[in-house]
Design an enzyme around this catalytic site. Structure first.
Site, PDB file in Angstrom:
ATOM      1  N   ILE A   1      -3.375  -7.366  -7.885  1.00  0.00           N
ATOM      2  CA  ILE A   1      -3.702  -8.404  -6.897  1.00  0.00           C
ATOM      3  C   ILE A   1      -4.733  -7.671  -5.744  1.00  0.00           C
ATOM      4  O   ILE A   1      -5.245  -8.420  -4.888  1.00  0.00           O
ATOM      5  CB  ILE A   1      -2.625  -9.021  -6.335  1.00  0.00           C
ATOM      6  CG1 ILE A   1      -1.595  -8.240  -5.435  1.00  0.00           C
ATOM      7  CG2 ILE A   1      -1.904  -9.883  -7.324  1.00  0.00           C
ATOM      8  CD1 ILE A   1      -0.481  -9.179  -4.778  1.00  0.00           C
TER       9      ILE A   1
ATOM     10  N   TYR B   1       6.495  -2.464   6.637  1.00  0.00           N
ATOM     11  CA  TYR B   1       6.702  -3.405   5.820  1.00  0.00           C
ATOM     12  C   TYR B   1       6.471  -5.052   6.494  1.00  0.00           C
ATOM     13  O   TYR B   1       5.614  -5.814   5.949  1.00  0.00           O
ATOM     14  CB  TYR B   1       7.875  -3.374   5.109  1.00  0.00           C
ATOM     15  CG  TYR B   1       8.287  -4.481   4.216  1.00  0.00           C
ATOM     16  CD1 TYR B   1       7.813  -4.622   2.880  1.00  0.00           C
ATOM     17  CD2 TYR B   1       9.423  -5.337   4.623  1.00  0.00           C
ATOM     18  CE1 TYR B   1       8.329  -5.632   1.945  1.00  0.00           C
ATOM     19  CE2 TYR B   1       9.943  -6.502   3.643  1.00  0.00           C
ATOM     20  CZ  TYR B   1       9.217  -6.435   2.546  1.00  0.00           C
ATOM     21  OH  TYR B   1       9.598  -7.296   1.572  1.00  0.00           O
TER      22      TYR B   1
ATOM     23  N   LYS C   1       3.729  -7.897   5.665  1.00  0.00           N
ATOM     24  CA  LYS C   1       4.242  -9.252   5.034  1.00  0.00           C
ATOM     25  C   LYS C   1       3.637 -10.240   6.090  1.00  0.00           C
ATOM     26  O   LYS C   1       3.171 -11.284   5.521  1.00  0.00           O
ATOM     27  CB  LYS C   1       5.719  -9.201   4.944  1.00  0.00           C
ATOM     28  CG  LYS C   1       6.025  -8.406   3.902  1.00  0.00           C
ATOM     29  CD  LYS C   1       5.965  -8.619   2.321  1.00  0.00           C
ATOM     30  CE  LYS C   1       6.483  -9.882   2.005  1.00  0.00           C
ATOM     31  NZ  LYS C   1       6.017 -10.387   0.646  1.00  0.00           N
TER      32      LYS C   1
HETATM   33  N1  LIG Z   1      14.150  -7.507  -2.182  1.00  0.00           N
HETATM   34  C1  LIG Z   1      14.685  -8.038  -0.971  1.00  0.00           C
HETATM   35  O1  LIG Z   1      15.484  -7.918  -0.434  1.00  0.00           O
HETATM   36  C2  LIG Z   1      13.567  -8.960  -0.455  1.00  0.00           C
HETATM   37  C3  LIG Z   1      13.941  -9.803   0.845  1.00  0.00           C
HETATM   38  C4  LIG Z   1      13.037 -10.652   1.242  1.00  0.00           C
HETATM   39  C5  LIG Z   1      11.966 -10.922   0.824  1.00  0.00           C
HETATM   40  N2  LIG Z   1      11.482 -10.149  -0.468  1.00  0.00           N
HETATM   41  C6  LIG Z   1      10.070 -10.496  -0.933  1.00  0.00           C
HETATM   42  O2  LIG Z   1      10.589 -11.150  -2.279  1.00  0.00           O
HETATM   43  C7  LIG Z   1       9.394 -11.011  -3.243  1.00  0.00           C
HETATM   44  C8  LIG Z   1       9.804 -10.542  -4.732  1.00  0.00           C
HETATM   45  O3  LIG Z   1      10.860  -9.395  -4.362  1.00  0.00           O
HETATM   46  P1  LIG Z   1      11.261  -8.498  -5.453  1.00  0.00           P
HETATM   47  O4  LIG Z   1      12.737  -7.798  -4.945  1.00  0.00           O
HETATM   48  O5  LIG Z   1      11.331  -9.362  -6.608  1.00  0.00           O
HETATM   49  O6  LIG Z   1      10.404  -7.361  -5.642  1.00  0.00           O
HETATM   50  P2  LIG Z   1      10.144  -6.272  -6.999  1.00  0.00           P
HETATM   51  O7  LIG Z   1      11.494  -6.329  -7.725  1.00  0.00           O
HETATM   52  O8  LIG Z   1       9.504  -5.043  -6.116  1.00  0.00           O
HETATM   53  O9  LIG Z   1       8.870  -7.084  -7.728  1.00  0.00           O
HETATM   54  C9  LIG Z   1       7.639  -6.880  -7.247  1.00  0.00           C
HETATM   55  C10 LIG Z   1       6.546  -7.034  -8.390  1.00  0.00           C
HETATM   56  O10 LIG Z   1       5.286  -6.816  -7.795  1.00  0.00           O
HETATM   57  C11 LIG Z   1       4.529  -5.653  -8.665  1.00  0.00           C
HETATM   58  N3  LIG Z   1       3.488  -5.393  -7.796  1.00  0.00           N
HETATM   59  C12 LIG Z   1       3.371  -4.408  -6.862  1.00  0.00           C
HETATM   60  N4  LIG Z   1       2.323  -4.141  -6.532  1.00  0.00           N
HETATM   61  C13 LIG Z   1       1.227  -4.968  -7.279  1.00  0.00           C
HETATM   62  C14 LIG Z   1      -0.046  -5.301  -7.542  1.00  0.00           C
HETATM   63  N5  LIG Z   1      -0.827  -4.363  -6.751  1.00  0.00           N
HETATM   64  N6  LIG Z   1      -0.660  -6.010  -8.133  1.00  0.00           N
HETATM   65  C15 LIG Z   1       0.359  -6.795  -8.958  1.00  0.00           C
HETATM   66  N7  LIG Z   1       1.678  -6.547  -9.045  1.00  0.00           N
HETATM   67  C16 LIG Z   1       2.216  -5.883  -8.079  1.00  0.00           C
HETATM   68  C17 LIG Z   1       5.562  -4.658  -8.921  1.00  0.00           C
HETATM   69  O11 LIG Z   1       5.148  -3.927  -9.805  1.00  0.00           O
HETATM   70  P3  LIG Z   1       5.922  -2.180  -9.681  1.00  0.00           P
HETATM   71  O12 LIG Z   1       7.226  -2.290  -9.747  1.00  0.00           O
HETATM   72  O13 LIG Z   1       5.093  -1.682 -10.912  1.00  0.00           O
HETATM   73  O14 LIG Z   1       5.086  -1.728  -8.356  1.00  0.00           O
HETATM   74  C18 LIG Z   1       6.863  -5.521  -9.337  1.00  0.00           C
HETATM   75  O15 LIG Z   1       6.878  -5.729 -10.410  1.00  0.00           O
HETATM   76  C19 LIG Z   1       8.465  -9.937  -2.405  1.00  0.00           C
HETATM   77  O16 LIG Z   1       7.346 -10.678  -1.833  1.00  0.00           O
HETATM   78  C20 LIG Z   1       9.397  -9.494  -1.345  1.00  0.00           C
HETATM   79  O17 LIG Z   1       8.544  -8.910  -0.125  1.00  0.00           O
HETATM   80  C21 LIG Z   1      12.426  -9.342  -0.995  1.00  0.00           C
END
Ligand SMILES: NC(=O)c1ccc[n+]([C@@H]2O[C@H](COP(=O)([O-])OP(=O)(O)OC[C@H]3O[C@@H](n4cnc5c(N)ncnc54)[C@H](OP(=O)(O)O)[C@@H]3O)[C@@H](O)[C@H]2O)c1
Length: 291
Positions: free
Chosen positions: A37, A132, A136
């Site tokens: 992206i 971070y 965001k």
């Molecule tokens: N986890 C939490 O506690 C939490 C809390 C609040 C909000 N959020 C938000 O919720 C959302 C989902 O989080 P999640 O925990 O499901 O995250 P995640 O498991 O880390 O998934 C994010 C995905 O995005 C991919 N990605 C990274 N860079 C990319 C790029 N340049 N182009 C395309 N894809 C890319 C990652 O691939 P790689 O693994 O290969 O890098 C991973 O598969 C995010 O927006 C996060 O900020 C998370």
């Protein structure tokens, strides 16, 4: 609907896939390396070719501590990557739903009419204290500036069956020790991705746009969350209290990040304890979001 899900290989992305498939949507599921992206022209070409009706962006740089030493990398994904998707979707006249975080807030609790702390709502001022959180917030701004039909969903303390998470860490440690030390001075709203995913897909189906808070209802400290994990899992392990100062990490965490929505078109999510119960069932394969 034909829905593009970016970051589909991530923790939330997996649950969005399950929910979208079950609801009968046609899903275009992408992650690295097939769609980066941060590559604006690749994103543009992808939209021209695939022509989705809507987008759910679950892709992000989620290494909170790593962002402190690689601001450029985190910004490329969380701010400009989100913006690339939002602008491409807007050019096609289609809505995009983007996921953001409680880390956009400072962690100083807003006060209610009686002077007590109250959850952050959408109209409260932001003030991120980590790289971070800053990146965001910049992503939120790019998404909302690209189209009035776009949506930003702020969530918090997310855990699910397809990602490493706090609940699993606690259960693993409980198998190894008699006691765990967990901070009791950070309060937030734990959110099971198995509850968040249907809420997110529902917003897309109902065409709800703008800024939205979506977390498990209620709030608790990490320490209290650990106690509830052991209680529900019927695990015998003592939870000792420590301060954030004692457990210092590269990126500061908000001390207060309980959130709720002030919007009447947003359906509140179940209580965080119900989310935990759903997750514990799902991780052994008996819940609706099981593996
Ligand atoms: N986890 C939490 O506690 C939490 C809390 C609040 C909000 N959020 C938000 O919720 C959302 C989902 O989080 P999640 O925990 O499901 O995250 P995640 O498991 O880390 O998934 C994010 C995905 O995005 C991919 N990605 C990274 N860079 C990319 C790029 N340049 N182009 C395309 N894809 C890319 C990652 O691939 P790689 O693994 O290969 O890098 C991973 O598969 C995010 O927006 C996060 O900020 C998370």
């Amino acid at each position: 609907m034909r829905i593009l899900v970016t970051g589909a290989a991530g923790m939330l992305g997996h649950d969005v896939r399950r929910v979208g498939e079950r609801a009968g949507h046609e899903l275009i599921l992408v992650d690295l390396p097939e769609l980066d992206i941060t590559d604006a022209s690749a994103v543009e070409a992808f939209y021209e070719r695939e022509r989705p009706d809507a987008t759910i962006n679950c892709a992000a740089w989620t290494d909170v501590d790593g962002a402190e030493s690689n601001e450029e990398g985190a910004r490329a994904v969380n701010a400009d990557g989100a913006g690339n998707l939002a602008r491409a979707a807007a050019r096609m006249g289609t809505p995009l739903l983007h996921i953001s975080t409680d880390y956009v807030f400072s962690g100083v609790a807003p006060l209610d009419a009686h002077g007590g702390p109250r959850p952050y709502v959408e109209s409260d001022p932001t003030g991120p204290r980590s790289v971070y959180g800053e990146t965001k917030l910049a992503g939120e701004q790019q998404v909302l500036a690209a189209s009035k039909d776009h949506t930003v969903v702020r969530t918090a303390w997310l855990y699910g069956v397809d990602g490493r998470n706090f609940v699993d860490t606690m259960l693993r440690l409980a198998g190894e020790r008699e006691a765990v030390q967990v901070v009791d001075d950070q309060i937030g709203s734990p959110t099971w991705s198995g509850h968040l995913a249907p809420a997110v897909v529902g917003l897309v189906e109902r065409g709800v746009s703008g800024l939205v808070h979506l977390t498990g209802a209620g709030s608790v400290s990490w320490n209290g969350f650990a106690q509830e994990i052991f209680r529900q899992a019927e695990v015998d392990c003592r939870v000792e209290a420590v301060s954030s100062e004692q457990m210092a990490r590269p990126a500061p965490r908000p001390a207060w990040s309980a959130m709720e929505s002030e919007r009447d078109d947003v359906i509140p999510m179940p209580d965080w304890r119900d989310g935990l119960a759903g997750y514990l069932a799902a991780r052994v394969g008996i819940g609706p979001a099981g593996p």
